[in-house]
Scaffold this active site. Structure first.
Site, PDB file in Angstrom:
ATOM      1  CB  ALA A  69     -18.942  -4.059  -2.773  1.00  0.00           C
ATOM      2  CD  GLN A  70     -12.341  -1.514  -4.156  1.00  0.00           C
ATOM      3  OE1 GLN A  70     -12.365  -1.166  -5.318  1.00  0.00           O
ATOM      4  NE2 GLN A  70     -11.229  -1.635  -3.449  1.00  0.00           N
ATOM      5  N   GLY A  71     -17.401   0.628  -1.461  1.00  0.00           N
ATOM      6  CA  GLY A  71     -18.316   1.773  -1.344  1.00  0.00           C
ATOM      7  C   GLY A  71     -19.662   1.531  -2.013  1.00  0.00           C
ATOM      8  CG  LEU A  72     -22.004  -1.429  -5.308  1.00  0.00           C
ATOM      9  CD1 LEU A  72     -22.079  -0.586  -6.584  1.00  0.00           C
ATOM     10  CD2 LEU A  72     -21.961  -2.910  -5.682  1.00  0.00           C
ATOM     11  CE1 TYR A  99      -3.052  -3.015   0.254  1.00  0.00           C
ATOM     12  CE2 TYR A  99      -3.436  -2.557   2.559  1.00  0.00           C
ATOM     13  CZ  TYR A  99      -3.662  -3.320   1.439  1.00  0.00           C
ATOM     14  OH  TYR A  99      -4.523  -4.398   1.509  1.00  0.00           O
TER      15      TYR A  99
HETATM   16  N1  LIG Z   1      -5.639  -8.637   1.250  1.00  0.00           N
HETATM   17  C1  LIG Z   1      -6.026  -8.072   0.144  1.00  0.00           C
HETATM   18  O1  LIG Z   1      -5.703  -8.530  -0.972  1.00  0.00           O
HETATM   19  C2  LIG Z   1      -6.894  -6.839   0.222  1.00  0.00           C
HETATM   20  C3  LIG Z   1      -7.578  -6.379  -0.924  1.00  0.00           C
HETATM   21  C4  LIG Z   1      -8.388  -5.254  -0.785  1.00  0.00           C
HETATM   22  C5  LIG Z   1      -8.491  -4.610   0.436  1.00  0.00           C
HETATM   23  N2  LIG Z   1      -7.797  -5.074   1.523  1.00  0.00           N
HETATM   24  C6  LIG Z   1      -7.892  -4.403   2.854  1.00  0.00           C
HETATM   25  O2  LIG Z   1      -9.273  -4.236   3.159  1.00  0.00           O
HETATM   26  C7  LIG Z   1      -9.553  -2.867   3.427  1.00  0.00           C
HETATM   27  C8  LIG Z   1     -10.975  -2.545   2.984  1.00  0.00           C
HETATM   28  O3  LIG Z   1     -11.212  -2.916   1.640  1.00  0.00           O
HETATM   29  P1  LIG Z   1     -11.441  -1.826   0.472  1.00  0.00           P
HETATM   30  O4  LIG Z   1     -10.815  -0.573   0.857  1.00  0.00           O
HETATM   31  O5  LIG Z   1     -11.031  -2.488  -0.787  1.00  0.00           O
HETATM   32  O6  LIG Z   1     -13.017  -1.695   0.353  1.00  0.00           O
HETATM   33  P2  LIG Z   1     -14.246  -1.291   1.306  1.00  0.00           P
HETATM   34  O7  LIG Z   1     -13.855  -1.320   2.714  1.00  0.00           O
HETATM   35  O8  LIG Z   1     -15.333  -2.165   0.847  1.00  0.00           O
HETATM   36  O9  LIG Z   1     -14.564   0.192   0.830  1.00  0.00           O
HETATM   37  C9  LIG Z   1     -13.875   1.298   1.341  1.00  0.00           C
HETATM   38  C10 LIG Z   1     -14.395   2.566   0.694  1.00  0.00           C
HETATM   39  O10 LIG Z   1     -15.809   2.636   0.836  1.00  0.00           O
HETATM   40  C11 LIG Z   1     -16.212   3.976   1.027  1.00  0.00           C
HETATM   41  N3  LIG Z   1     -16.878   4.087   2.338  1.00  0.00           N
HETATM   42  C12 LIG Z   1     -16.426   3.656   3.536  1.00  0.00           C
HETATM   43  N4  LIG Z   1     -17.302   3.936   4.508  1.00  0.00           N
HETATM   44  C13 LIG Z   1     -18.333   4.562   3.932  1.00  0.00           C
HETATM   45  C14 LIG Z   1     -19.549   5.100   4.416  1.00  0.00           C
HETATM   46  N5  LIG Z   1     -19.866   5.033   5.709  1.00  0.00           N
HETATM   47  N6  LIG Z   1     -20.394   5.691   3.524  1.00  0.00           N
HETATM   48  C15 LIG Z   1     -20.060   5.754   2.200  1.00  0.00           C
HETATM   49  N7  LIG Z   1     -18.918   5.266   1.676  1.00  0.00           N
HETATM   50  C16 LIG Z   1     -18.072   4.665   2.542  1.00  0.00           C
HETATM   51  C17 LIG Z   1     -14.954   4.831   0.988  1.00  0.00           C
HETATM   52  O11 LIG Z   1     -14.796   5.314  -0.337  1.00  0.00           O
HETATM   53  P3  LIG Z   1     -14.200   6.795  -0.607  1.00  0.00           P
HETATM   54  O12 LIG Z   1     -12.799   6.737  -0.064  1.00  0.00           O
HETATM   55  O13 LIG Z   1     -14.285   6.952  -2.072  1.00  0.00           O
HETATM   56  O14 LIG Z   1     -15.089   7.737   0.166  1.00  0.00           O
HETATM   57  C18 LIG Z   1     -13.884   3.836   1.368  1.00  0.00           C
HETATM   58  O15 LIG Z   1     -12.610   4.215   0.909  1.00  0.00           O
HETATM   59  C19 LIG Z   1      -8.440  -2.095   2.707  1.00  0.00           C
HETATM   60  O16 LIG Z   1      -8.238  -0.804   3.241  1.00  0.00           O
HETATM   61  C20 LIG Z   1      -7.275  -3.014   2.945  1.00  0.00           C
HETATM   62  O17 LIG Z   1      -6.737  -2.815   4.238  1.00  0.00           O
HETATM   63  C21 LIG Z   1      -7.014  -6.186   1.428  1.00  0.00           C
END
Ligand SMILES: NC(=O)c1ccc[n+]([C@@H]2O[C@H](COP(=O)([O-])OP(=O)(O)OC[C@H]3O[C@@H](n4cnc5c(N)ncnc54)[C@H](OP(=O)(O)O)[C@@H]3O)[C@@H](O)[C@H]2O)c1
Length: 324
Positions: A212-215, A63
């Site tokens: 799902a990344q904010g979906l 990261y």
């Molecule tokens: N091991 C792996 O291969 C792997 C892969 C992916 C992720 N990860 C880890 O998992 C963590 C989470 O996964 P992710 O970041 O991919 O996806 P996520 O947690 O599903 O989505 C995060 C995004 O959702 C939005 N969000 C969060 N809270 C919200 C709320 N209350 N209302 C509206 N939108 C909201 C934000 O987007 P905006 O920033 O655009 O506002 C935020 O950046 C990562 O930070 C990482 O540490 C690990």
């Protein structure tokens, strides 16, 4: 909500931790998925997480080539976090590397996270040049040397997880976790054997991308034009686009109905579902780029969904997956 142990380790975490891929500062292979946070933003996110009761953080070498680790360490210090009151999970990046790199690169990881220790060290992907037993053996050496407390893997199949589990067991160390993608729109752990194997082996599944990344917040359903502002990487990886928005409309509608009944948000219901539907063996690490999002993530631990609500979300999430 009661803390949960990571596998058979003594690490106790809140069912929701904070993911910090968002702290990559636009750098490196996958850092460009997220906007670069401005000065003070990551500090505010971490402070909000700690103040709202989240007690662990997930980061990784990849990261932003250590940017996320450094930003997390700095933010924890700025928040006046007390040693031992929170846990840090980070990850070794295995692409084109051998197991010998695990021992060589640990000092750099510790330096990026300084002054904080590494509680959980994970193998980020199953594609190193060395075998799984060789990799976990190198991890076990780090445990023996007191450089890390526990060992996890990420994106490992049920079979590779079993191999890692047995190889570590030969060293008397439990495999704590497997970090994989899990959400209301990604339930592959039910079909690929991971859920069953993790229960049988006593390995905790860490759900990444649980929103799902904010979906699942429903914001792209409310404002489809806002998809254009999202990076191409995130659109492709997260499947954020017109087709997915249509496919998940009923599910997001139900998230809204349930959220209103509890006085919470759709995101909070989506997270609550992930940490409760399969029981205590699944914890989640939503990412946040704003302090309100970290606070909301912690709030997802503060209410109970009724069995009928869990079931209706279950049904609609299956229907959304079936129409893929
Ligand atoms: N091991 C792996 O291969 C792997 C892969 C992916 C992720 N990860 C880890 O998992 C963590 C989470 O996964 P992710 O970041 O991919 O996806 P996520 O947690 O599903 O989505 C995060 C995004 O959702 C939005 N969000 C969060 N809270 C919200 C709320 N209350 N209302 C509206 N939108 C909201 C934000 O987007 P905006 O920033 O655009 O506002 C935020 O950046 C990562 O930070 C990482 O540490 C690990």
């Amino acid at each position: 909500m009661k803390k949960r142990r990571l596998g058979a380790t003594d690490l106790e975490v809140t069912p929701i931790g904070l993911g910090t891929w968002q702290f990559s500062n636009g750098t490196g292979l996958i850092g460009g998925f997220w906007r670069s946070l401005v000065e003070g933003e990551s500090e505010a996110v971490v402070k909000a997480a700690l103040e709202s009761g989240i007690n662990w953080f997930d980061t990784a070498e990849i990261y932003g080539k250590g940017n996320s680790e450094r930003a997390l360490a700095k933010a924890l210090s700025a928040a006046g976090a007390k040693p031992g009151s929170f846990r840090i999970a980070t990850k070794w990046w295995p692409l084109l590397r051998r197991a010998s790199n695990i021992g060589k690169s640990i000092e750099e990881r510790l330096s990026c996270l300084s002054p904080w220790p590494i509680d959980l060290y994970q193998i980020h992907q199953p594609f190193s040049l060395s075998s799984v037993p060789a990799q976990v053996d190198a991890m076990a050496d780090l445990v023996a040397a007191g450089k890390i407390r526990a060992v996890g893997v990420s994106n490992f199949s049920a079979r590779s997880m079993e191999v890692a589990h047995s190889a570590l067991a030969r060293r008397g160390i439990p495999l704590a976790t497997n970090q994989v993608r899990i959400s209301l729109v990604d339930r592959s752990v039910e079909r690929n054997g991971l859920l069953e194997a993790s229960r049988r082996l006593g390995v905790t599944l860490i759900a990444y991308s649980p929103l799902a990344q904010g979906l699942l917040s429903g914001r792209f359903h409310e404002e489809p034009e806002s998809v254009a502002a999202v990076s191409t990487g995130r659109r492709v990886y997260g499947g954020i686009g017109d087709k997915t928005i249509r496919r998940t409309a009923a599910l997001v509608g139900e998230l809204g109905r349930v959220a209103a009944a509890h006085g919470v948000s759709r995101s909070q219901v989506a997270l609550n579902w992930v940490i409760n539907f399969w029981g205590e063996g699944v914890v989640a690490i939503p990412g946040a780029s704003r302090p309100e999002q970290a606070k909301a993530a912690a709030g997802a631990m503060g209410f109970e969904l009724e069995s009928g609500e869990l079931a209706s979300l279950d049904r609609l999430s299956r229907e959304a997956a079936a129409s893929k």
